[in-house]
Scaffold this motif. Structure first.
Motif, PDB file in Angstrom:
ATOM      1  N   ASN A  70      -6.915  12.953 -10.471  1.00 55.79           N
ATOM      2  CA  ASN A  70      -7.173  13.145  -9.086  1.00 55.79           C
ATOM      3  C   ASN A  70      -8.785  13.026  -8.555  1.00 55.79           C
ATOM      4  N   ARG A  71      -9.634  13.596  -9.559  1.00 53.84           N
ATOM      5  CA  ARG A  71     -11.107  13.441  -9.061  1.00 53.84           C
ATOM      6  C   ARG A  71     -11.549  11.902  -9.042  1.00 53.84           C
ATOM      7  N   LYS A  72     -10.950  11.338  -9.831  1.00 49.83           N
ATOM      8  CA  LYS A  72     -11.399   9.652 -10.160  1.00 49.83           C
ATOM      9  C   LYS A  72     -10.616   9.134  -8.916  1.00 49.83           C
ATOM     10  N   CYS A  73      -9.450   9.428  -8.393  1.00 47.44           N
ATOM     11  CA  CYS A  73      -8.957   9.048  -7.097  1.00 47.44           C
ATOM     12  C   CYS A  73      -9.705   9.225  -5.938  1.00 47.44           C
ATOM     13  N   GLN A  74     -10.071  10.455  -5.846  1.00 50.64           N
ATOM     14  CA  GLN A  74     -10.809  10.805  -4.671  1.00 50.64           C
ATOM     15  C   GLN A  74     -12.517  10.043  -4.516  1.00 50.64           C
ATOM     16  N   GLU A  75     -12.852   9.676  -5.797  1.00 47.87           N
ATOM     17  CA  GLU A  75     -14.126   8.891  -5.849  1.00 47.87           C
ATOM     18  C   GLU A  75     -13.999   7.703  -5.454  1.00 47.87           C
ATOM     19  N   GLN A  76     -12.842   7.014  -6.028  1.00 48.07           N
ATOM     20  CA  GLN A  76     -12.844   5.496  -5.765  1.00 48.07           C
ATOM     21  C   GLN A  76     -12.131   5.260  -4.429  1.00 48.07           C
ATOM     22  N   LEU A  77     -11.330   6.144  -4.045  1.00 49.06           N
ATOM     23  CA  LEU A  77     -10.133   5.711  -2.735  1.00 49.06           C
ATOM     24  C   LEU A  77     -10.671   6.732  -1.740  1.00 49.06           C
ATOM     25  N   ARG A  78     -11.368   7.808  -1.771  1.00 51.08           N
ATOM     26  CA  ARG A  78     -11.270   8.888  -0.991  1.00 51.08           C
ATOM     27  C   ARG A  78     -10.266   9.785  -0.576  1.00 51.08           C
ATOM     28  N   LEU A  97       4.941  -2.779   5.040  1.00 52.49           N
ATOM     29  CA  LEU A  97       4.087  -3.452   3.895  1.00 52.49           C
ATOM     30  C   LEU A  97       4.912  -4.018   3.191  1.00 52.49           C
ATOM     31  N   VAL A  98       4.785  -5.331   2.817  1.00 52.80           N
ATOM     32  CA  VAL A  98       5.712  -6.050   2.014  1.00 52.80           C
ATOM     33  C   VAL A  98       4.581  -6.824   1.106  1.00 52.80           C
ATOM     34  N   THR A  99       4.797  -6.675  -0.131  1.00 57.44           N
ATOM     35  CA  THR A  99       3.841  -7.310  -1.281  1.00 57.44           C
ATOM     36  C   THR A  99       4.447  -8.354  -1.924  1.00 57.44           C
ATOM     37  N   SER A 100       3.750  -9.350  -2.620  1.00 50.11           N
ATOM     38  CA  SER A 100       4.408 -10.368  -3.342  1.00 50.11           C
ATOM     39  C   SER A 100       4.608 -10.149  -4.887  1.00 50.11           C
ATOM     40  N   ARG A 101       5.223 -10.831  -5.593  1.00 52.65           N
ATOM     41  CA  ARG A 101       5.428 -10.334  -6.998  1.00 52.65           C
ATOM     42  C   ARG A 101       4.322 -10.300  -7.963  1.00 52.65           C
ATOM     43  N   ASN A 102       2.995 -10.923  -7.400  1.00 49.63           N
ATOM     44  CA  ASN A 102       1.827 -10.655  -8.165  1.00 49.63           C
ATOM     45  C   ASN A 102       1.251  -9.613  -8.142  1.00 49.63           C
ATOM     46  N   VAL A 103       1.426  -9.060  -7.059  1.00 45.79           N
ATOM     47  CA  VAL A 103       0.758  -7.473  -6.850  1.00 45.79           C
ATOM     48  C   VAL A 103       1.728  -6.446  -6.502  1.00 45.79           C
ATOM     49  N   THR A 104       1.247  -5.200  -6.673  1.00 40.72           N
ATOM     50  CA  THR A 104       2.215  -4.070  -6.279  1.00 40.72           C
ATOM     51  C   THR A 104       1.811  -3.480  -5.294  1.00 40.72           C
ATOM     52  N   ASN A 105       2.634  -2.603  -4.530  1.00 40.21           N
ATOM     53  CA  ASN A 105       2.138  -1.766  -3.413  1.00 40.21           C
ATOM     54  C   ASN A 105       1.055  -0.842  -3.513  1.00 40.21           C
ATOM     55  N   GLU A 106       1.240   0.000  -4.778  1.00 44.31           N
ATOM     56  CA  GLU A 106      -0.010   0.717  -5.079  1.00 44.31           C
ATOM     57  C   GLU A 106      -1.342  -0.078  -5.168  1.00 44.31           C
ATOM     58  N   GLU A 107      -1.239  -1.247  -5.744  1.00 44.07           N
ATOM     59  CA  GLU A 107      -2.613  -2.009  -6.036  1.00 44.07           C
ATOM     60  C   GLU A 107      -3.184  -2.611  -4.893  1.00 44.07           C
ATOM     61  N   VAL A 108      -2.263  -3.251  -3.847  1.00 48.62           N
ATOM     62  CA  VAL A 108      -2.819  -3.809  -2.629  1.00 48.62           C
ATOM     63  C   VAL A 108      -3.535  -2.402  -1.748  1.00 48.62           C
ATOM     64  N   VAL A 109      -3.006  -1.359  -1.721  1.00 47.69           N
ATOM     65  CA  VAL A 109      -3.320  -0.262  -1.019  1.00 47.69           C
ATOM     66  C   VAL A 109      -4.766   0.277  -1.536  1.00 47.69           C
ATOM     67  N   ALA A 110      -4.697   0.181  -3.009  1.00 49.79           N
ATOM     68  CA  ALA A 110      -5.774   0.887  -3.607  1.00 49.79           C
ATOM     69  C   ALA A 110      -7.004  -0.021  -3.195  1.00 49.79           C
ATOM     70  N   PHE A 111      -6.869  -1.627  -3.497  1.00 47.74           N
ATOM     71  CA  PHE A 111      -8.199  -2.451  -3.255  1.00 47.74           C
ATOM     72  C   PHE A 111      -8.713  -2.248  -1.700  1.00 47.74           C
ATOM     73  N   PHE A 112      -7.645  -2.116  -0.976  1.00 45.85           N
ATOM     74  CA  PHE A 112      -7.913  -1.810   0.716  1.00 45.85           C
ATOM     75  C   PHE A 112      -8.687  -0.531   0.922  1.00 45.85           C
ATOM     76  N   LEU A 113      -8.331   0.485   0.237  1.00 45.61           N
ATOM     77  CA  LEU A 113      -9.086   1.649   0.260  1.00 45.61           C
ATOM     78  C   LEU A 113     -10.402   1.482  -0.315  1.00 45.61           C
TER      79      LEU A 113
END
Length: 399
Positions: A70-78, A97-113
């Motif tokens: 939880n602490r790391k999540c707040q530091e990286q993604l707020r 939100l629809v993602t491709s087979r190369n990335v997951t839903n959590e992954e794209v939201v994570a790098f967006f945040l």
């Protein structure tokens, strides 16, 4: 003699045939070597590519696994872990939100945040998530569209039926619906537009008008205006535009600072009288105007805290980003939506708000220059000045 010539001729023919056979054999062997080499190269190349993809997948999986803390999540993604998982579900169900087979839903939201939280370039995200630049850019805009799409659920108009009588800061202002102010956010614009976007401090910025309620939730936001535009000009546009206009009922009003006219729907403080909270340290009001300004400043401070909280959380709001002008405006809207989302989810923001309060206390005070059922213009009137005087006198009598 004739026999010798015939033998010589046969010998030459035999030697020529042997040479031809040798050349043919050499050619065949060469072709076989080339084919075998190509097959081996392809096999090793495919194996290397598969190994590289495996390494990249492991790298992404390890980074995402750290977000389970939880602490790391707040530091990286707020975002804390609970709010992050809920945002992913909402973006998928309501944001489309629809993602491709190369990335997951959590992954794209994570790098967006992560991009918003740290104002990172595309290349940095590529290295961090081991993805191609095309995937990073495309998925960033995909998530951005999804976040803007859910904005209608979180940035809502003022609820005029709500009473703030129980709020110690707002109870003195009957009919108030929140605080309104503008803020400047640095932008990257084409060279030809820099003159219009240069604000009075010399920065290239956009003038963002916003209103919030006492809970620090934004109820209206209008980004995109040039940094050189005055606060009054932006407010007039917000009131008179046909789509997405600021609605202020006739019997309600916002608290505004000295940059706006004291007019119907917008209650401003007295000029020439101490106003900002920094100026009241160790002092007490000596007349009705000073008391009014003190209480007005305490209540209107909510919009400053809302801006400070949003800028503290999202580094992309503190400096100019690397996207186009239209995308930057949509990013500002997305940051407002995510801010409201976290306020609705009651995420613990104690540490963040303490930093904001400290920044506001240390800030340098700068004085500002000064339909039928809704306010559609900003004009100073005697009636509204009298309303302010009566309210100030009532506060002083109760003081």
């Amino acid at each position: 003699m004739a026999g010798n010539n015939e033998r010589e001729s046969l010998k030459r023919v035999r030697i020529k045939e042997e040479n031809d056979d040798m050349e043919l054999f050499t050619l065949v062997v060469g072709c076989v070597v080339v084919i075998v080499g190509a097959l081996n190269y392809k096999r090793y190349k495919v194996r290397d590519l598969a190994w590289n993809e495996h390494e990249r997948s492991q790298k992404r999986a390890m980074w995402l696994d750290t977000l389970r803390n939880n602490r790391k999540c707040q530091e990286q993604l707020r975002f804390d872990r609970r709010c992050f998982e809920k945002l992913c579900r909402i973006l998928r169900s309501k944001g489309g939100l629809v993602t491709s087979r190369n990335v997951t839903n959590e992954e794209v939201v994570a790098f967006f945040l992560h991009t918003l939280a740290h104002n990172l370039k595309n290349r940095t995200i590529q290295a961090l998530f081991a993805q191609s630049g095309e995937i990073v850019s495309r998925q960033f805009h995909t998530v951005l569209r999804a976040v803007v799409k859910i904005g209608k659920y979180y940035v809502k108009e003022v609820d005029t039926t709500t009473s703030f009588f129980n709020d110690p800061k707002f109870k003195w202002f009957e009919g108030v619906v929140g605080a309104l102010d503008d803020t400047h956010i640095d932008m990257t614009v084409p060279l030809k537009d820099r003159g219009r976007y240069r604000d009075r401090n010399g920065h290239i910025s956009t003038n963002v008008l916003a209103a919030c309620d006492p809970d620090l939730c934004f109820t209206y936001v209008l980004p995109g205006w040039e940094g050189s535009a005055s606060d009054q000009r932006v407010l007039r546009d917000a009131l008179q535009r046909h789509a997405y206009n600021l609605k202020v009922p006739k019997d309600k009003y916002f608290l505004v600072d000295l940059g706006y006219t004291n007019s119907e729907g917008f209650l401003a403080p007295y000029k020439g009288t101490r106003y900002h909270l920094n100026l009241w340290r160790g002092n007490t009001p000596t007349n009705s105007k000073e008391l009014f300004n003190l209480r007005h400043s305490s209540a209107r401070n909510t919009i400053e805290r809302a801006f400070g909280c949003m800028k503290k959380r999202w580094a992309i709001m503190r400096t100019n980003s690397f996207y186009g002008k239209k995308t930057q405006v949509r990013i500002i809207n997305a940051c407002v939506i995510l801010h409201n989302f976290l306020r609705f989810e009651k995420m613990d923001e104690t540490a963040l708000m303490n930093e904001v309060e400290q920044d506001l206390q240390n800030a340098v005070v700068q004085e500002e220059d000064g339909g039928e059922d809704y306010v559609v213009s900003v004009r100073q009137t005697e009636e509204w000045n009298k309303f302010r005087d009566d309210l100030a006198a009532k506060m002083w009598n109760d003081y």
